[in-house]
Write a protein that holds these residues in place. Sequence first.
Motif, PDB file in Angstrom:
ATOM      1  N   LEU A   1      15.676   9.245   2.392  1.00  0.00           N
ATOM      2  CA  LEU A   1      14.684   8.444   1.668  1.00  0.00           C
ATOM      3  C   LEU A   1      13.298   8.930   2.063  1.00  0.00           C
TER       4      LEU A   1
ATOM      5  N   ALA B   1      16.648 -12.553  11.127  1.00  0.00           N
ATOM      6  CA  ALA B   1      16.021 -11.244  10.910  1.00  0.00           C
ATOM      7  C   ALA B   1      14.502 -11.357  10.799  1.00  0.00           C
TER       8      ALA B   1
ATOM      9  N   ARG C   1      21.232  -0.026   0.425  1.00  0.00           N
ATOM     10  CA  ARG C   1      20.046   0.747   0.822  1.00  0.00           C
ATOM     11  C   ARG C   1      19.727   0.465   2.293  1.00  0.00           C
ATOM     12  N   THR C   2      19.786  -0.805   2.685  1.00  0.00           N
ATOM     13  CA  THR C   2      19.506  -1.152   4.086  1.00  0.00           C
ATOM     14  C   THR C   2      20.588  -0.577   5.001  1.00  0.00           C
TER      15      THR C   2
ATOM     16  N   ALA D   1      21.547   7.837   6.781  1.00  0.00           N
ATOM     17  CA  ALA D   1      22.622   8.404   5.961  1.00  0.00           C
ATOM     18  C   ALA D   1      22.077   9.229   4.790  1.00  0.00           C
TER      19      ALA D   1
ATOM     20  N   SER E   1      21.844   2.178   4.893  1.00  0.00           N
ATOM     21  CA  SER E   1      21.552   3.586   5.213  1.00  0.00           C
ATOM     22  C   SER E   1      21.129   3.723   6.665  1.00  0.00           C
TER      23      SER E   1
ATOM     24  N   PRO F   1      14.464  -8.713   4.949  1.00  0.00           N
ATOM     25  CA  PRO F   1      14.719 -10.154   5.077  1.00  0.00           C
ATOM     26  C   PRO F   1      13.801 -11.015   4.194  1.00  0.00           C
TER      27      PRO F   1
ATOM     28  N   LEU G   1      18.696  -6.811  10.019  1.00  0.00           N
ATOM     29  CA  LEU G   1      17.751  -7.075   8.919  1.00  0.00           C
ATOM     30  C   LEU G   1      18.318  -8.114   7.944  1.00  0.00           C
ATOM     31  N   GLY G   2      19.343  -8.804   8.371  1.00  0.00           N
ATOM     32  CA  GLY G   2      19.848  -9.933   7.585  1.00  0.00           C
ATOM     33  C   GLY G   2      20.954  -9.596   6.595  1.00  0.00           C
TER      34      GLY G   2
ATOM     35  N   ALA H   1      21.545 -15.436   9.056  1.00  0.00           N
ATOM     36  CA  ALA H   1      21.222 -14.026   9.318  1.00  0.00           C
ATOM     37  C   ALA H   1      19.803 -13.649   8.877  1.00  0.00           C
ATOM     38  N   ARG H   2      19.416 -14.083   7.680  1.00  0.00           N
ATOM     39  CA  ARG H   2      18.081 -13.694   7.174  1.00  0.00           C
ATOM     40  C   ARG H   2      16.977 -14.360   7.961  1.00  0.00           C
TER      41      ARG H   2
ATOM     42  N   ASN I   1      20.733  -3.430  -2.919  1.00  0.00           N
ATOM     43  CA  ASN I   1      19.686  -3.531  -1.895  1.00  0.00           C
ATOM     44  C   ASN I   1      20.284  -3.511  -0.488  1.00  0.00           C
ATOM     45  N   ASP I   2      21.439  -4.157  -0.331  1.00  0.00           N
ATOM     46  CA  ASP I   2      22.079  -4.156   0.995  1.00  0.00           C
ATOM     47  C   ASP I   2      22.598  -2.762   1.349  1.00  0.00           C
TER      48      ASP I   2
ATOM     49  N   ASP J   1      18.479   7.193  -3.126  1.00  0.00           N
ATOM     50  CA  ASP J   1      18.447   5.750  -2.890  1.00  0.00           C
ATOM     51  C   ASP J   1      19.744   5.099  -3.392  1.00  0.00           C
ATOM     52  N   PRO J   2      20.571   4.541  -2.474  1.00  0.00           N
ATOM     53  CA  PRO J   2      21.871   4.005  -2.882  1.00  0.00           C
ATOM     54  C   PRO J   2      21.768   2.880  -3.919  1.00  0.00           C
TER      55      PRO J   2
ATOM     56  N   LEU K   1      12.291  -0.893   4.274  1.00  0.00           N
ATOM     57  CA  LEU K   1      13.543  -1.595   4.586  1.00  0.00           C
ATOM     58  C   LEU K   1      13.316  -2.694   5.627  1.00  0.00           C
TER      59      LEU K   1
ATOM     60  N   ARG L   1      12.654 -10.005   1.094  1.00  0.00           N
ATOM     61  CA  ARG L   1      12.705  -9.578  -0.300  1.00  0.00           C
ATOM     62  C   ARG L   1      13.322 -10.663  -1.183  1.00  0.00           C
TER      63      ARG L   1
END
Lengths: 247, 320
Positions: free
Chosen positions: A91, A75, B204-205, A88, B207, A103, B216-217, A71-72, B201-202, B263-264, A99, A105
């Motif tokens: 931010l 991405a 947050r993504t 949601a 969101s 992939p 985004l993985g 997956a990464r 972190n996941d 920020d979650p 964001l 990070r």
Amino acid sequence: MSLKLDHLSVSYGHEPLVSQLNIQVKSGEFIGLIGPNGAGKTCVLKTIAGLLKPHKGTASITGRNIHSLPARQRAKHIAYLAQNRHMAWSLSVRELVSLGRAPFRSSLGRFSADDELAIDAALHTAHCYDLQNRKFDKLSGGEQMRVHLARALAVNAPLLLADEPTTALDPYFQISILKALRASALSGKTVIASLHDLTLAKQFCTRIWVLHEGKLILDETPETAFNPDMLARVFDIRSTDHGWEIL
Amino acid sequence: MKYAWLFILCGVCAILSLSVGALSIPVLDIVPALFGHGEDIHVSIIQDLRTPRTFLALFVGAGLGASGAALQGYTRNPLADPGILGFSATAALGAVGALYFGAYAWVTPAALTGAGLGAALLLALAGHKQSATLLILAGVGIAALATSLTGLLMNFAPNPWALSEIVYWLMGSLRNANANAAMICGALTCLGLICLILTGNDLRTLSLGEDTAQSLGVSLGKVRLLLVVGVALCVGSGVAVAGAIGFIGLFIPHIIRGIFGADPAKLIPLSALGGAAFLTLADILTRLLSAQGTLVYLGILTALIGAPFFIWLAMKEGQS
């Protein structure tokens, strides 16, 4: 980067959504994916993004099967701008755009200097650098779309998929978004965007895919794609001196 | 800096919790009493009663606050509460089962087993699907089933005394705190917090929605597994030692979000600290109110504080 769809078919249960796509794409192309509602445009983009699995055929990027990539890894090669742009939580613009570097990070969640550079570049390309400290939910619809585009550009992937990136935007923002996508293609990336505005597709894209009832019926340059036969068969419209008209 | 403020708040609450009670102990006498110096009564109260009770309040509050924040991040819904996955109900069922059979020593293990079985059932029912909605629906179903079985056990309680034991236990309290319970709860809560913080972190993504997050993985399966295990450990261990304590997981993340941002990823550790401080303060309040003669239960107090606050927040959000 090369993208190859080889006899690609996708179905939902027993219902076929997309059948027998055979396409090859090279770097630097800006492809406009057009077709009426329900033609399968989103399905095609989601399958190329690796979100839907084909029931037949393969989609590969630079010779590697998209659906077999971790997956990464996938991405890092394919950026996807979804139709649903709801956020949601509120931010800041920079947090949202960052964001796109998810992939890349580290496991501790820290960004490298390269990540920060990619985020800055994406903010500039999408013309939202000045918005970076503002809250996303305080922006207009057009500004929000540019921020989402910046998030997709921040991935810095060789392939960018955008699902209806200009829908519900006024002409200024539609053109601004398409200019940014074209700039991305000119920089060597491949861009595939589903579009409803035929005039803009003709103006900005280098290649047009016409999807009708789950089948790719045309793969041509904008100059030849928008012919009366295609418009009548796919959209039930014709072009006149005053614009489009229903048949 | 925001972490520092909340750490200081937790520290102040902990000192108050060690000091306040039926017998007040001066703050300066607390540290000597912790090491066995000073008046015997102070040493005994600090070492045997208030230290485990304070740690339990901090751990249970932290677990509930972090669970609420993680679930709200996962469902992208500010109304999500740790109860929606059903673990508090299955843990309560386990504990009530032990009380029903008079096995008081088995209340904590039975509650932990209940939470574990609830998590296993939830993963079996919804773990293989990508959708958060299915996970929530399965959790709500499990909670309803466990609650009805708990009601059935109360219905067939062998005698009024057993029934009152069950009812009082369900109201939630830390008055039976001891060092063993604090260690078990502390260890399990820390494991749970690690699982939840790892999802940050996941979340947050996420969101951006499930499709974009996957592109985004983000592995939804990994996030779901960590979330279920983390919430089960935090909520299960909390219910096992303190009974049913509601609302903290719902409104603490709201308050933290309002003060420190949405920020979650950051919300999980911040809500853990906020929940720890709040539950410690609420426990101090139960002690002060109980000093009048009638025991006031912690679960009742948190609901009494939390429910009006939540209604106010909901109205405020609706107006904005």
